[in-house]
Write a protein that holds these residues in place. Sequence first.
Motif, short mmCIF file in Angstrom:
data_model
loop_
_atom_site.label_atom_id
_atom_site.label_comp_id
_atom_site.label_asym_id
_atom_site.label_seq_id
_atom_site.Cartn_x
_atom_site.Cartn_y
_atom_site.Cartn_z
N GLN A 1 28.11 119.73 51.84
CA GLN A 1 28.05 118.48 51.08
C GLN A 1 26.83 117.69 51.53
OE1 GLN A 1 31.69 116.25 51.29
NE2 GLN A 1 30.86 114.53 50.16
N ASP A 2 26.05 117.21 50.57
CA ASP A 2 24.83 116.48 50.92
C ASP A 2 24.74 115.12 50.23
OD1 ASP A 2 24.39 117.36 48.36
OD2 ASP A 2 22.43 118.24 48.76
N ALA A 3 25.83 114.66 49.66
CA ALA A 3 25.90 113.32 49.07
C ALA A 3 27.33 112.82 49.27
CB ALA A 3 25.54 113.35 47.59
N PHE A 4 27.46 111.53 49.46
CA PHE A 4 28.77 110.96 49.76
C PHE A 4 28.99 109.71 48.92
CE2 PHE A 4 29.59 113.79 53.16
CZ PHE A 4 28.32 114.18 53.56
N PRO A 5 30.16 109.60 48.29
CA PRO A 5 30.44 108.45 47.45
C PRO A 5 30.52 107.16 48.26
CG PRO A 5 32.39 109.83 47.67
CD PRO A 5 31.28 110.53 48.37
N ALA A 6 30.10 106.10 47.63
CA ALA A 6 30.17 104.78 48.26
C ALA A 6 31.39 104.05 47.69
CB ALA A 6 28.88 104.00 47.98
N CYS A 7 32.56 104.46 48.17
CA CYS A 7 33.78 103.85 47.67
C CYS A 7 34.77 103.66 48.81
CB CYS A 7 34.39 104.68 46.55
SG CYS A 7 35.06 106.26 47.09
N ILE A 8 35.88 103.06 48.49
CA ILE A 8 36.94 102.83 49.48
C ILE A 8 37.76 104.10 49.61
CG2 ILE A 8 39.01 101.49 50.00
CD1 ILE A 8 37.76 99.23 48.31
N PHE A 9 37.90 104.59 50.84
CA PHE A 9 38.68 105.80 51.12
C PHE A 9 40.16 105.47 50.94
CE2 PHE A 9 40.87 108.69 54.07
CZ PHE A 9 40.32 109.91 53.69
N GLU A 10 40.80 106.16 49.99
CA GLU A 10 42.22 105.95 49.70
C GLU A 10 42.94 107.29 49.79
OE1 GLU A 10 43.30 103.46 46.30
OE2 GLU A 10 41.15 103.04 46.06
N SER A 11 43.33 107.66 50.98
CA SER A 11 44.02 108.92 51.20
C SER A 11 45.43 108.86 50.63
CB SER A 11 44.10 109.21 52.70
OG SER A 11 44.96 110.28 52.96
N HIS A 12 45.78 109.89 49.85
CA HIS A 12 47.15 110.03 49.34
C HIS A 12 47.77 111.35 49.77
CE1 HIS A 12 45.76 106.78 46.62
NE2 HIS A 12 46.99 106.36 46.84
N HIS A 13 47.02 112.13 50.54
CA HIS A 13 47.52 113.40 51.06
C HIS A 13 47.08 113.55 52.51
CE1 HIS A 13 47.43 113.94 46.70
NE2 HIS A 13 48.52 114.68 46.90
N THR A 14 47.98 113.99 53.35
CA THR A 14 47.68 114.22 54.76
C THR A 14 48.21 115.59 55.14
OG1 THR A 14 47.80 111.86 55.26
CG2 THR A 14 48.02 113.37 57.12
#
Length: 179
Positions: free
Chosen positions: A103-116
């Motif tokens: 991966q060489d690009a990363f979104p600029a958003c709020i991390f909202e994990s719904h799976h662990t």
Amino acid sequence: MKKIAAVLLMAIAAAGCQPRAGTATKVQADDRDGREYIAELSDAIQRADRIVVTEHSSQFDAYDVTSGKSLVPEEIVYGTRELSSQQKALFLSTVEQLDPKTQDAFPACIFESHHTVMFYAGGNLESTMDICFQCGQVKWSATRTTPPWSLYSGLAAFIEGIGFQPERDWAALAAQTIQ
């Protein structure tokens, strides 16, 4: 000021978090990190004597803009699966077949994990992987290596294969559960 920050956070979360031109940070990477990540994850799966996957709420699923606070008092668990030996083998096979392009690009958003995903060995929790399918990010405590791009589609297929959904209307689900 808190109200403005809360409104801004909710607007970002509501807008979705797909990597788009101008919203992702580029980094230089080759396949080495992707290959290392796959090897580390494969090793974690093989070493684990127990793997547990949960589908759960995020604090941003229900948010009071006025107070600037989450309406989710504590994490809501919608489902838990302890992997069978066949599911573990399928998980391993899926990971080993991932394309290693890092991966060489990363979104600029709020991390909202719904799976662990929790990896246990010898009765002890060895590592935890939190997954946000909405924006394509993973936080895995067992590595500092950059994942391959293919990790997200591989994890989505795995999550669906054990009866969970990578994407749902999390806000509606949380509101339904809270009431």
